[in-house]
Design a protein around this motif. Structure first.
Motif, mmCIF file in Angstrom:
data_model
loop_
_atom_site.group_PDB
_atom_site.id
_atom_site.type_symbol
_atom_site.label_atom_id
_atom_site.label_comp_id
_atom_site.label_asym_id
_atom_site.label_seq_id
_atom_site.Cartn_x
_atom_site.Cartn_y
_atom_site.Cartn_z
ATOM 1 N N ARG A 262 -124.025 -47.214 0.111
ATOM 2 C CA ARG A 262 -125.268 -48.003 0.107
ATOM 3 C C ARG A 262 -126.391 -47.284 -0.639
ATOM 4 N NH1 ARG A 262 -124.555 -48.312 5.929
ATOM 5 N NH2 ARG A 262 -126.408 -47.005 6.024
ATOM 6 N N GLY A 263 -126.162 -46.015 -1.006
ATOM 7 C CA GLY A 263 -127.220 -45.228 -1.629
ATOM 8 C C GLY A 263 -128.322 -44.881 -0.652
ATOM 9 N N ASP A 264 -127.976 -44.800 0.614
ATOM 10 C CA ASP A 264 -128.940 -44.583 1.683
ATOM 11 C C ASP A 264 -129.025 -43.090 2.043
ATOM 12 O OD1 ASP A 264 -130.517 -44.629 3.939
ATOM 13 O OD2 ASP A 264 -129.335 -46.163 4.988
ATOM 14 N N SER A 265 -129.779 -42.338 1.251
ATOM 15 C CA SER A 265 -129.907 -40.894 1.469
ATOM 16 C C SER A 265 -130.487 -40.566 2.838
ATOM 17 C CB SER A 265 -130.773 -40.260 0.386
ATOM 18 O OG SER A 265 -130.086 -40.226 -0.833
ATOM 19 N N ASP A 266 -131.385 -41.416 3.354
ATOM 20 C CA ASP A 266 -131.955 -41.162 4.680
ATOM 21 C C ASP A 266 -130.871 -41.171 5.751
ATOM 22 O OD1 ASP A 266 -134.513 -40.889 3.640
ATOM 23 O OD2 ASP A 266 -135.076 -42.971 4.068
ATOM 24 N N SER A 267 -129.991 -42.169 5.688
ATOM 25 C CA SER A 267 -128.902 -42.238 6.672
ATOM 26 C C SER A 267 -127.926 -41.080 6.494
ATOM 27 C CB SER A 267 -128.154 -43.567 6.562
ATOM 28 O OG SER A 267 -128.970 -44.619 7.014
ATOM 29 N N VAL A 268 -127.623 -40.722 5.242
ATOM 30 C CA VAL A 268 -126.757 -39.571 5.000
ATOM 31 C C VAL A 268 -127.380 -38.333 5.638
ATOM 32 C CG1 VAL A 268 -125.859 -38.001 3.221
ATOM 33 C CG2 VAL A 268 -125.653 -40.481 2.908
ATOM 34 N N GLY A 269 -128.666 -38.136 5.439
ATOM 35 C CA GLY A 269 -129.362 -36.990 6.030
ATOM 36 C C GLY A 269 -129.306 -36.994 7.540
ATOM 37 N N GLU A 270 -129.475 -38.159 8.159
ATOM 38 C CA GLU A 270 -129.407 -38.263 9.624
ATOM 39 C C GLU A 270 -128.007 -37.955 10.134
ATOM 40 O OE1 GLU A 270 -130.889 -42.113 10.788
ATOM 41 O OE2 GLU A 270 -132.794 -41.773 9.749
ATOM 42 N N ILE A 271 -126.997 -38.480 9.457
ATOM 43 C CA ILE A 271 -125.612 -38.219 9.870
ATOM 44 C C ILE A 271 -125.305 -36.736 9.734
ATOM 45 C CG2 ILE A 271 -123.188 -38.662 9.314
ATOM 46 C CD1 ILE A 271 -124.222 -41.496 8.311
ATOM 47 N N LEU A 272 -125.731 -36.149 8.629
ATOM 48 C CA LEU A 272 -125.514 -34.722 8.410
ATOM 49 C C LEU A 272 -126.223 -33.897 9.485
ATOM 50 C CD1 LEU A 272 -124.286 -32.510 6.667
ATOM 51 C CD2 LEU A 272 -126.345 -32.599 5.263
ATOM 52 N N GLU A 273 -127.429 -34.284 9.829
ATOM 53 C CA GLU A 273 -128.169 -33.582 10.877
ATOM 54 C C GLU A 273 -127.413 -33.652 12.203
ATOM 55 O OE1 GLU A 273 -132.394 -34.178 13.131
ATOM 56 O OE2 GLU A 273 -132.418 -34.301 10.937
ATOM 57 N N ASN A 274 -126.854 -34.815 12.527
ATOM 58 C CA ASN A 274 -126.062 -34.952 13.754
ATOM 59 C C ASN A 274 -124.819 -34.072 13.713
ATOM 60 O OD1 ASN A 274 -127.821 -36.787 14.940
ATOM 61 N ND2 ASN A 274 -126.750 -38.562 14.117
ATOM 62 N N ILE A 275 -124.177 -34.003 12.539
ATOM 63 C CA ILE A 275 -123.000 -33.147 12.395
ATOM 64 C C ILE A 275 -123.394 -31.694 12.638
ATOM 65 C CG2 ILE A 275 -121.346 -32.225 10.712
ATOM 66 C CD1 ILE A 275 -121.267 -35.083 9.475
ATOM 67 N N GLU A 276 -124.484 -31.266 12.015
ATOM 68 C CA GLU A 276 -124.934 -29.878 12.159
ATOM 69 C C GLU A 276 -125.290 -29.539 13.602
ATOM 70 O OE1 GLU A 276 -128.143 -29.895 9.349
ATOM 71 O OE2 GLU A 276 -126.839 -29.359 7.675
ATOM 72 N N GLU A 277 -125.982 -30.444 14.280
ATOM 73 C CA GLU A 277 -126.428 -30.189 15.651
ATOM 74 C C GLU A 277 -125.283 -30.182 16.658
ATOM 75 O OE1 GLU A 277 -129.462 -33.081 16.450
ATOM 76 O OE2 GLU A 277 -130.932 -32.051 15.183
#
Length: 162
Positions: A22-37
């Motif tokens: 979707r080109g949704d960098s905000d969602s990618v960032g949120e998912i990545l943050e959840n993975i990291e946490e």
């Protein structure tokens, strides 16, 4: 920028790829943050700190160009599918992970050192000395082992640097 590789689960992979499509960098960032946490120390992550930069340069053409070099070495760090517009979030499929793991096994310290010594880019910020190479080699061997574990588990991999 500090680099980390994650061998991600299938549901994380689907979520990241959907957001990336979707080109949704905000969602990618949120998912990545959840993975990291939520990450546990189960051997399916590796922190290459600042050495990711030298590792990519050594495995490609001496630059940090994500399109440089030859597959599969080029895909160990920055090569692959980029999912974020502002910082690296690079995806490799499980098949690509197996290819990278297989190829990294053949990298010898003398070969990597010759590539390290050949880095001739004024943008490289490392000390470019014996200590810097030892730091790079240590991180590289951890990356090799990580890719072996990720390939054995059949997982896709995400690399990020923030």
């Amino acid at each position: 920028m500090l680099g980390v590789h994650f061998a991600i689960a299938a549901d994380q992979e689907r979520a990241l790829l959907t957001a990336g499509d979707r080109g949704d960098s905000d969602s990618v960032g949120e998912i990545l943050e959840n993975i990291e946490e939520s990450w546990s120390d189960d051997g399916l992550t590796v922190d290459t700190d600042k050495a990711w930069n030298a590792i990519h340069r050594c495995l490609t053409d001496g630059t940090v160009d994500p399109d440089a070099g030859v597959y599969p070495l080029s895909h160990a760090v920055l090569g692959g599918r980029h999912l974020h517009d502002e910082y690296p979030v690079v995806y490799l499929s499980a098949t690509e992970v197996r290819d990278v793991a297989h190829t990294l096994r053949s990298v010898e310290p003398t070969w990597l050192r010759s590539r390290f010594d050949a880095i001739n880019d004024p943008d490289y910020l490392g000390a470019h000395d014996d200590t810097d190479f030892a730091y790079t080699w240590d991180a590289f061997t951890e990356l090799q082992a990580f890719y072996d574990r990720a390939a054995a588990s059949g997982r896709a991999v995400i690399f990020t640097a923030t």
